[in-house]
Design a protein around this motif. Structure first.
Motif, PDB file in Angstrom:
ATOM      1  N   ALA A   1       0.822  -1.214   0.000  1.00 18.62           N
ATOM      2  CA  ALA A   1       0.000   0.000   0.000  1.00 18.62           C
ATOM      3  C   ALA A   1       0.855   1.263   0.000  1.00 18.62           C
ATOM      4  O   ALA A   1       0.519   2.261  -0.641  1.00 18.62           O
ATOM      5  N   ALA A   2       1.982   1.237   0.706  1.00 22.68           N
ATOM      6  CA  ALA A   2       2.786   2.451   0.920  1.00 22.68           C
ATOM      7  C   ALA A   2       3.328   3.043  -0.367  1.00 22.68           C
ATOM      8  O   ALA A   2       3.456   4.265  -0.494  1.00 22.68           O
ATOM      9  N   SER A   3       3.684   2.197  -1.352  1.00 26.36           N
ATOM     10  CA  SER A   3       4.239   2.728  -2.595  1.00 26.36           C
ATOM     11  C   SER A   3       3.247   3.637  -3.308  1.00 26.36           C
ATOM     12  O   SER A   3       3.641   4.587  -3.994  1.00 26.36           O
ATOM     13  N   ASN A   4       1.967   3.377  -3.146  1.00 25.12           N
ATOM     14  CA  ASN A   4       0.940   4.234  -3.739  1.00 25.12           C
ATOM     15  C   ASN A   4       0.546   5.389  -2.817  1.00 25.12           C
ATOM     16  O   ASN A   4       0.205   6.467  -3.284  1.00 25.12           O
ATOM     17  N   ILE A   5       0.618   5.174  -1.516  1.00 23.96           N
ATOM     18  CA  ILE A   5       0.285   6.248  -0.575  1.00 23.96           C
ATOM     19  C   ILE A   5       1.248   7.415  -0.724  1.00 23.96           C
ATOM     20  O   ILE A   5       0.837   8.579  -0.758  1.00 23.96           O
ATOM     21  N   TRP A   6       2.541   7.118  -0.849  1.00 25.00           N
ATOM     22  CA  TRP A   6       3.516   8.193  -0.962  1.00 25.00           C
ATOM     23  C   TRP A   6       3.554   8.787  -2.373  1.00 25.00           C
ATOM     24  O   TRP A   6       4.220   9.796  -2.601  1.00 25.00           O
ATOM     25  N   SER A   7       2.836   8.191  -3.311  1.00 25.41           N
ATOM     26  CA  SER A   7       2.678   8.800  -4.634  1.00 25.41           C
ATOM     27  C   SER A   7       1.584   9.859  -4.637  1.00 25.41           C
ATOM     28  O   SER A   7       1.541  10.715  -5.522  1.00 25.41           O
ATOM     29  N   LEU A   8       0.699   9.801  -3.663  1.00 30.81           N
ATOM     30  CA  LEU A   8      -0.461  10.689  -3.641  1.00 30.81           C
ATOM     31  C   LEU A   8      -0.109  12.181  -3.560  1.00 30.81           C
ATOM     32  O   LEU A   8      -0.778  12.993  -4.208  1.00 30.81           O
ATOM     33  N   PRO A   9       0.887  12.613  -2.773  1.00 33.96           N
ATOM     34  CA  PRO A   9       1.160  14.059  -2.741  1.00 33.96           C
ATOM     35  C   PRO A   9       1.416  14.662  -4.116  1.00 33.96           C
ATOM     36  O   PRO A   9       0.897  15.741  -4.442  1.00 33.96           O
ATOM     37  N   ALA A  10       2.211  13.984  -4.959  1.00 35.78           N
ATOM     38  CA  ALA A  10       2.454  14.493  -6.311  1.00 35.78           C
ATOM     39  C   ALA A  10       1.208  14.356  -7.180  1.00 35.78           C
ATOM     40  O   ALA A  10       1.000  15.150  -8.106  1.00 35.78           O
ATOM     41  N   ASP A  11       0.354  13.366  -6.896  1.00 36.64           N
ATOM     42  CA  ASP A  11      -0.872  13.168  -7.683  1.00 36.64           C
ATOM     43  C   ASP A  11      -1.897  14.263  -7.419  1.00 36.64           C
ATOM     44  O   ASP A  11      -2.595  14.699  -8.332  1.00 36.64           O
ATOM     45  N   VAL A  12      -2.027  14.667  -6.151  1.00 42.99           N
ATOM     46  CA  VAL A  12      -3.131  15.565  -5.789  1.00 42.99           C
ATOM     47  C   VAL A  12      -2.700  17.019  -5.612  1.00 42.99           C
ATOM     48  O   VAL A  12      -3.551  17.897  -5.482  1.00 42.99           O
ATOM     49  N   ALA A  13      -1.386  17.291  -5.597  1.00 44.60           N
ATOM     50  CA  ALA A  13      -0.937  18.676  -5.437  1.00 44.60           C
ATOM     51  C   ALA A  13      -1.374  19.508  -6.641  1.00 44.60           C
ATOM     52  O   ALA A  13      -1.196  19.092  -7.784  1.00 44.60           O
ATOM     53  N   PRO A  14      -1.923  20.695  -6.408  1.00 48.21           N
ATOM     54  CA  PRO A  14      -2.335  21.535  -7.538  1.00 48.21           C
ATOM     55  C   PRO A  14      -1.159  22.167  -8.263  1.00 48.21           C
ATOM     56  O   PRO A  14      -1.320  22.659  -9.378  1.00 48.21           O
ATOM     57  N   ALA A  15       0.029  22.170  -7.650  1.00 46.90           N
ATOM     58  CA  ALA A  15       1.230  22.735  -8.255  1.00 46.90           C
ATOM     59  C   ALA A  15       2.450  22.184  -7.537  1.00 46.90           C
ATOM     60  O   ALA A  15       2.344  21.637  -6.430  1.00 46.90           O
ATOM     61  N   ASP A  16       3.619  22.315  -8.147  1.00 53.11           N
ATOM     62  CA  ASP A  16       4.855  21.770  -7.575  1.00 53.11           C
ATOM     63  C   ASP A  16       5.113  22.294  -6.171  1.00 53.11           C
ATOM     64  O   ASP A  16       5.599  21.561  -5.312  1.00 53.11           O
ATOM     65  N   ARG A  17       4.791  23.552  -5.919  1.00 52.19           N
ATOM     66  CA  ARG A  17       5.140  24.154  -4.635  1.00 52.19           C
ATOM     67  C   ARG A  17       4.307  23.612  -3.475  1.00 52.19           C
ATOM     68  O   ARG A  17       4.519  24.022  -2.318  1.00 52.19           O
ATOM     69  N   TYR A  18       3.354  22.707  -3.747  1.00 55.68           N
ATOM     70  CA  TYR A  18       2.550  22.116  -2.684  1.00 55.68           C
ATOM     71  C   TYR A  18       2.874  20.637  -2.444  1.00 55.68           C
ATOM     72  O   TYR A  18       2.329  20.048  -1.507  1.00 55.68           O
ATOM     73  N   VAL A  19       3.726  20.023  -3.254  1.00 52.54           N
ATOM     74  CA  VAL A  19       3.951  18.577  -3.150  1.00 52.54           C
ATOM     75  C   VAL A  19       4.504  18.198  -1.780  1.00 52.54           C
ATOM     76  O   VAL A  19       3.965  17.327  -1.086  1.00 52.54           O
ATOM     77  N   ALA A  20       5.606  18.823  -1.371  1.00 53.23           N
ATOM     78  CA  ALA A  20       6.202  18.484  -0.082  1.00 53.23           C
ATOM     79  C   ALA A  20       5.316  18.916   1.078  1.00 53.23           C
ATOM     80  O   ALA A  20       5.272  18.246   2.116  1.00 53.23           O
ATOM     81  N   SER A  21       4.600  20.032   0.918  1.00 51.54           N
ATOM     82  CA  SER A  21       3.694  20.478   1.976  1.00 51.54           C
ATOM     83  C   SER A  21       2.601  19.451   2.234  1.00 51.54           C
ATOM     84  O   SER A  21       2.284  19.127   3.388  1.00 51.54           O
ATOM     85  N   ILE A  22       2.018  18.904   1.161  1.00 49.50           N
ATOM     86  CA  ILE A  22       0.998  17.862   1.324  1.00 49.50           C
ATOM     87  C   ILE A  22       1.619  16.593   1.897  1.00 49.50           C
ATOM     88  O   ILE A  22       1.030  15.934   2.769  1.00 49.50           O
ATOM     89  N   GLY A  23       2.818  16.257   1.434  1.00 52.62           N
ATOM     90  CA  GLY A  23       3.511  15.112   2.013  1.00 52.62           C
ATOM     91  C   GLY A  23       3.766  15.307   3.497  1.00 52.62           C
ATOM     92  O   GLY A  23       3.610  14.371   4.294  1.00 52.62           O
ATOM     93  N   GLY A  24       4.154  16.517   3.899  1.00 55.26           N
ATOM     94  CA  GLY A  24       4.369  16.788   5.309  1.00 55.26           C
ATOM     95  C   GLY A  24       3.098  16.715   6.124  1.00 55.26           C
ATOM     96  O   GLY A  24       3.102  16.241   7.264  1.00 55.26           O
TER      97      GLY A  24
END
Length: 435
Positions: free
Chosen positions: A349-372
């Motif tokens: 499951a984890a390989s897809n869970i950690w893919s979600l921030p890049a999938d759902v971020a509206p822009a690059d500047r939010y990817v790590a923020s959503i991951g955090g």
């Protein structure tokens, strides 16, 4: 109509980048897991109860967790190169300083400071995947870097037990810290973002852009007005937070009390622990790579991103519920087999869970923020799980109750991703048609 995405391209620099991230996560998790391995053999120095051991193990997660929100913002602000270098120097320093601890308070304090340094590691890795990988390669790339945590946990058993037997536990922590400092130097010299890397080919760069890689500066204009705190308005974010919490209730048992379970509940010696205790982690690595590879293949063939992510994540959670069965089987090898399956289900499951921030971020500047944000919620499990397990073992003299509780939490995780999470798409933007 579904379309098949191109999956081959001249240039493999992106895979070299993720292999270096993988090595960093190996060291990162070796550092955090080493105390869980060493604790059963530090009794003469500290004489801790199981509740006190749980507090020491949880101390790392208190600081690690509460710095996640700041870490995500920090990564988005300063980028992977500077962030990962700074973080690895910090965590390596405090790993080495563990060797100087001589009391409960000192050990507790060092673990708190270690957690601060390790807090940007996962979000930085997710950011690297977002920038270096197209949409249909993210899950495997994510599985590779995240499996570094499993490798770190796996090698912690033979490496730490071997070093303790040879040099004692104090030298063990000093040596592990030096390894992290060496990696930090290499990362600073090696990493660049795709558009800035001198060795990337034009074809590979175009391949990344066409496949949906999240390049710096490519922010969608529709997301320009979205503030950091606005991320919490979306059901997707809350589902990711709850679901990842459930996953880590399973995972952190293996990073904290798993060695103690084998020693005290299944009568493993130091030698037996070093030889066989690594098996669940090895199986988990295969589960994570398999989950990433299979989901990427389905997405490349045109399957719905939403359907693939939800199916693979919920399915992995259901498999991990067998952790509650392991305590009921009579033989140690049976328990080890069931624990291996449970761990592999969680990493699938984890390989897809950690893919979600890049999938759902509206822009690059939010990817790590959503991951955090999702990692912040998930690591409440790191705070709760060790204390809960230690407390219940002290009260019941058995691991039966705590592992049954963890199994029920895994079932809740499956429900969260299958039902509460709706569509996997960029939040805050107009809905786009999905194949």
């Amino acid at each position: 109509m579904a379309t098949t995405l191109r999956t081959t391209v001249r240039g493999r620099l992106r895979w070299y980048m993720i292999s270096y991230v993988f090595a960093g996560l190996v060291i990162n998790y070796l550092d955090r897991a080493s105390l869980g391995v060493a604790l059963p053999f530090m009794g003469e120095t500290f004489k801790l109860s199981k509740t006190e051991e749980g507090m020491i193990l949880a101390a790392f997660f208190w600081s690690y967790d509460f710095f996640q929100l700041a870490a995500g913002w920090f990564v988005d602000r300063y980028g992977p190169r500077r962030t990962f270098t700074f973080a690895s120097v910090w965590w390596s320093l405090f790993t080495s300083l563990t060797a100087l601890a001589n009391s409960f308070a000192a050990l507790f304090g060092v673990r708190l400071l270690l957690g601060i340094g390790e807090s940007p590691a996962a979000t930085t890795s997710a950011k690297v995947v977002g920038r270096w990988f197209p949409r249909h390669e993210r899950a495997l790339a994510t599985g590779i870097w995240d499996s570094g945590s499993r490798v770190g946990g796996v090698i912690a058993l033979p490496v730490v037990t071997g070093l303790i037997a040879w040099l004692g536990w104090r030298w063990t922590f000093a040596i592990i810290g030096l390894i992290g400092l060496a990696w930090a130097v290499g990362w600073w010299r090696t990493y660049r973002d795709p558009q800035d890397h001198p060795k990337i080919t034009e074809e590979e760069l175009a391949y990344l852009r066409e496949g949906g890689a999240r390049f710096e500066g490519d922010d969608d204009g529709d997301a320009a007005g979205l503030r950091w705190r606005d991320l919490f308005r979306y059901r997707t974010i809350w589902a990711m937070m709850l679901g990842f919490f459930c996953l880590n209730m399973v995972v952190y048992f293996f990073l904290t009390f798993f060695p103690t379970y084998l020693v005290e509940e299944r009568d493993f010696s130091l030698l037996k622990l070093g030889l066989f205790g690594a098996l669940p982690g090895l199986v988990a690595i295969g589960g994570e790579w398999l989950g990433g590879w299979l989901s990427d293949r389905r997405i490349a063939r045109g399957d719905s991103l939403t359907r693939v992510r939800k199916t693979f994540i919920a399915g992995g959670f259901l498999v991990s519920t067998v952790i509650g069965v392991a305590v009921w089987v009579p033989e140690a090898w049976m328990a080890l087999a069931l624990l291996s399956i449970a761990y592999a289900g969680s990493t699938f499951a984890a390989s897809n869970i950690w893919s979600l921030p890049a999938d759902v971020a509206p822009a690059d500047r939010y990817v790590a923020s959503i991951g955090g944000i999702q990692n912040f919620a998930s690591n409440f499990a790191g705070i709760i799980s060790p204390i809960m397990v230690g407390f219940l073992v002290d009260r019941t003299s058995s691991f039966t109750v705590p592992l049954t509780v963890i199994s029920c939490v895994a079932l809740l995780g499956a429900f969260t991703y299958a039902v509460i999470l709706k569509r996997v798409e960029p939040i805050g933007l107009p809905r786009r048609a999905e194949p």
